[in-house]
Design a protein around this motif. Structure first.
Motif, PDB file in Angstrom:
ATOM      1  N   LYS A 137       0.848  -1.195   0.000  1.00 58.84           N
ATOM      2  CA  LYS A 137       0.000   0.000   0.000  1.00 58.84           C
ATOM      3  C   LYS A 137       0.879   1.238   0.000  1.00 58.84           C
ATOM      4  N   ILE A 138       0.462   2.231  -0.764  1.00 58.38           N
ATOM      5  CA  ILE A 138       1.190   3.507  -0.784  1.00 58.38           C
ATOM      6  C   ILE A 138       0.871   4.270   0.501  1.00 58.38           C
ATOM      7  N   GLU A 139       1.910   4.496   1.304  1.00 57.96           N
ATOM      8  CA  GLU A 139       1.730   5.151   2.599  1.00 57.96           C
ATOM      9  C   GLU A 139       2.083   6.636   2.560  1.00 57.96           C
ATOM     10  N   SER A 140       2.903   7.031   1.580  1.00 56.92           N
ATOM     11  CA  SER A 140       3.339   8.422   1.536  1.00 56.92           C
ATOM     12  C   SER A 140       3.827   8.743   0.136  1.00 56.92           C
ATOM     13  N   VAL A 141       3.806  10.042  -0.183  1.00 60.02           N
ATOM     14  CA  VAL A 141       4.330  10.538  -1.458  1.00 60.02           C
ATOM     15  C   VAL A 141       5.340  11.630  -1.153  1.00 60.02           C
ATOM     16  N   ASP A 142       6.505  11.551  -1.792  1.00 57.47           N
ATOM     17  CA  ASP A 142       7.548  12.557  -1.596  1.00 57.47           C
ATOM     18  C   ASP A 142       8.083  12.954  -2.961  1.00 57.47           C
ATOM     19  N   GLY A 143       7.642  14.108  -3.436  1.00 65.48           N
ATOM     20  CA  GLY A 143       8.059  14.543  -4.766  1.00 65.48           C
ATOM     21  C   GLY A 143       7.566  13.576  -5.825  1.00 65.48           C
ATOM     22  N   LEU A 147       6.094   5.782  -1.201  1.00 66.94           N
ATOM     23  CA  LEU A 147       6.506   4.798  -0.204  1.00 66.94           C
ATOM     24  C   LEU A 147       5.490   3.664  -0.224  1.00 66.94           C
ATOM     25  N   ILE A 148       5.946   2.482  -0.615  1.00 68.67           N
ATOM     26  CA  ILE A 148       5.080   1.307  -0.688  1.00 68.67           C
ATOM     27  C   ILE A 148       5.432   0.377   0.465  1.00 68.67           C
ATOM     28  N   VAL A 149       4.436   0.067   1.298  1.00 65.05           N
ATOM     29  CA  VAL A 149       4.637  -0.752   2.497  1.00 65.05           C
ATOM     30  C   VAL A 149       3.812  -2.019   2.383  1.00 65.05           C
ATOM     31  N   ASN A 150       4.457  -3.154   2.634  1.00 62.48           N
ATOM     32  CA  ASN A 150       3.781  -4.456   2.598  1.00 62.48           C
ATOM     33  C   ASN A 150       3.694  -4.988   4.021  1.00 62.48           C
ATOM     34  N   GLU A 151       2.542  -4.810   4.658  1.00 59.77           N
ATOM     35  CA  GLU A 151       2.347  -5.244   6.043  1.00 59.77           C
ATOM     36  C   GLU A 151       2.325  -6.763   6.171  1.00 59.77           C
ATOM     37  N   ASN A 152       2.203  -7.468   5.065  1.00 54.91           N
ATOM     38  CA  ASN A 152       2.135  -8.933   5.105  1.00 54.91           C
ATOM     39  C   ASN A 152       3.500  -9.595   4.980  1.00 54.91           C
ATOM     40  N   LYS A 153       4.554  -8.777   4.868  1.00 56.01           N
ATOM     41  CA  LYS A 153       5.894  -9.320   4.691  1.00 56.01           C
ATOM     42  C   LYS A 153       6.863  -8.534   5.561  1.00 56.01           C
ATOM     43  N   LYS A 154       7.707  -9.250   6.299  1.00 57.94           N
ATOM     44  CA  LYS A 154       8.653  -8.607   7.199  1.00 57.94           C
ATOM     45  C   LYS A 154       9.936  -8.227   6.475  1.00 57.94           C
ATOM     46  N   ASN A 155      10.577  -7.199   7.018  1.00 54.52           N
ATOM     47  CA  ASN A 155      11.850  -6.754   6.477  1.00 54.52           C
ATOM     48  C   ASN A 155      12.967  -7.586   7.101  1.00 54.52           C
ATOM     49  N   GLY A 156      13.408  -8.635   6.394  1.00 54.60           N
ATOM     50  CA  GLY A 156      14.446  -9.504   6.911  1.00 54.60           C
ATOM     51  C   GLY A 156      14.031 -10.172   8.202  1.00 54.60           C
ATOM     52  N   ASN A 157      14.892 -10.110   9.211  1.00 51.60           N
ATOM     53  CA  ASN A 157      14.613 -10.738  10.500  1.00 51.60           C
ATOM     54  C   ASN A 157      14.004  -9.775  11.510  1.00 51.60           C
ATOM     55  N   THR A 158      13.582  -8.604  11.054  1.00 50.91           N
ATOM     56  CA  THR A 158      13.010  -7.613  11.963  1.00 50.91           C
ATOM     57  C   THR A 158      11.491  -7.758  12.013  1.00 50.91           C
ATOM     58  N   ASP A 159      10.880  -6.969  12.881  1.00 51.19           N
ATOM     59  CA  ASP A 159       9.419  -6.933  12.951  1.00 51.19           C
ATOM     60  C   ASP A 159       8.846  -5.825  12.065  1.00 51.19           C
ATOM     61  N   ASP A 160       9.722  -5.102  11.397  1.00 50.75           N
ATOM     62  CA  ASP A 160       9.267  -4.021  10.520  1.00 50.75           C
ATOM     63  C   ASP A 160       8.695  -4.607   9.236  1.00 50.75           C
ATOM     64  N   PRO A 161       7.663  -3.986   8.683  1.00 50.98           N
ATOM     65  CA  PRO A 161       7.127  -4.456   7.400  1.00 50.98           C
ATOM     66  C   PRO A 161       8.085  -4.112   6.260  1.00 50.98           C
ATOM     67  N   GLU A 162       8.032  -4.873   5.197  1.00 53.39           N
ATOM     68  CA  GLU A 162       8.828  -4.552   4.021  1.00 53.39           C
ATOM     69  C   GLU A 162       8.362  -3.210   3.465  1.00 53.39           C
ATOM     70  N   ALA A 163       9.302  -2.342   3.165  1.00 53.57           N
ATOM     71  CA  ALA A 163       8.939  -0.997   2.698  1.00 53.57           C
ATOM     72  C   ALA A 163      10.004  -0.479   1.742  1.00 53.57           C
ATOM     73  N   PHE A 164       9.535   0.188   0.684  1.00 53.04           N
ATOM     74  CA  PHE A 164      10.442   0.759  -0.307  1.00 53.04           C
ATOM     75  C   PHE A 164       9.941   2.123  -0.761  1.00 53.04           C
ATOM     76  N   TRP A 165      10.868   3.074  -0.824  1.00 51.21           N
ATOM     77  CA  TRP A 165      10.603   4.285  -1.586  1.00 51.21           C
ATOM     78  C   TRP A 165      10.858   3.935  -3.047  1.00 51.21           C
ATOM     79  N   VAL A 166       9.854   4.137  -3.875  1.00 49.44           N
ATOM     80  CA  VAL A 166       9.952   3.750  -5.289  1.00 49.44           C
ATOM     81  C   VAL A 166       9.720   4.975  -6.160  1.00 49.44           C
ATOM     82  N   GLY A 167      10.692   5.264  -7.007  1.00 49.84           N
ATOM     83  CA  GLY A 167      10.540   6.338  -7.974  1.00 49.84           C
ATOM     84  C   GLY A 167      10.533   5.775  -9.375  1.00 49.84           C
TER      85      GLY A 167
END
Length: 218
Positions: A137-143, A147-167
């Protein structure tokens, strides 16, 4: 074998305009399946590694000419003692698949610029029939990036969701769900589901930073 690696940084977003982050960040790693390979024969005698580096420098210095002539964008390039290795992708009509004849013509241009044939290995990254590298889901726009965040997938071994700034790359497109309408990057995108087909390179910060040739929002 010691490798001299040069990663070309191509501007994101812009349609060659605003930039953030770079198309080929310095700390880059694959975020999508391996590209389709179009390996070229390496049976031409090799210059020294210094010679290979000089050839690489000549080619990268003339890349705008090569892009315009062959509609191919350079993903990355590096030299070894044996060859110049590069990955390219279609530019402009980024979903087309270059033919063997296209690659041979491109290779001939490389030899012309270098002033001689040389061993070269070319890999072609194609878009966009496979699974998207980034979903969520797009959580934010910067220029000109989202920012696309996937709450269904973890970032590596952390509890943070997978997230990418995508241009978007210079030739990239942001499309509606049916793929027919080209959209603007603005705050109206926040909360929408998105799928992004990237260049395959990511800056491994958190959130990650990458660029896409195609983003589809629902």
């Amino acid at each position: 074998m010691k490798k001299l690696i040069v990663v070309l940084l191509a501007a994101l977003l812009s349609g060659c305009g605003a930039r953030a982050p770079d198309d080929n960040p310095a700390a880059a790693a694959p975020v999508s399946p391996s590209p389709v390979a179009s390996s070229m024969p390496l049976d031409i005698p090799s210059p020294s590694s210094t010679g290979m580096q000089a050839i690489q420098d000549t080619l990268t210095g003339q890349w705008e000419e090569l892009r315009e002539k062959h509609a191919l964008e350079l993903q990355f390039v590096y030299s070894t003692e044996d060859a110049v290795h590069m990955e390219v992708r279609p530019y402009g009509e980024f979903e087309r698949a270059p033919t063997e004849a296209d690659i041979e013509a491109f290779k001939a241009s490389l030899f012309e610029l270098a002033g001689e044939p040389f061993p070269v290995d070319i890999t072609v990254r194609e878009c966009c029939e496979g699974e998207p590298a980034v979903v969520g889901k797009i959580e934010s726009v910067d220029g000109r990036r989202v920012l696309i965040v996937n709450e269904n997938k973890k970032n590596g071994n952390t509890d943070d969701p997978e997230a990418f700034w995508v241009g978007l790359t210079a030739d990239g497109k942001l499309l509606s769900g049916d793929g027919r309408e080209e959209l603007d990057v603005d705050d109206s995108l926040v909360g929408k589901e998105a799928r992004a087909w990237t260049t395959g390179l990511v800056n491994q910060s958190y959130p990650g930073q990458t660029s896409a040739v195609k983003i589809v929002v629902e």
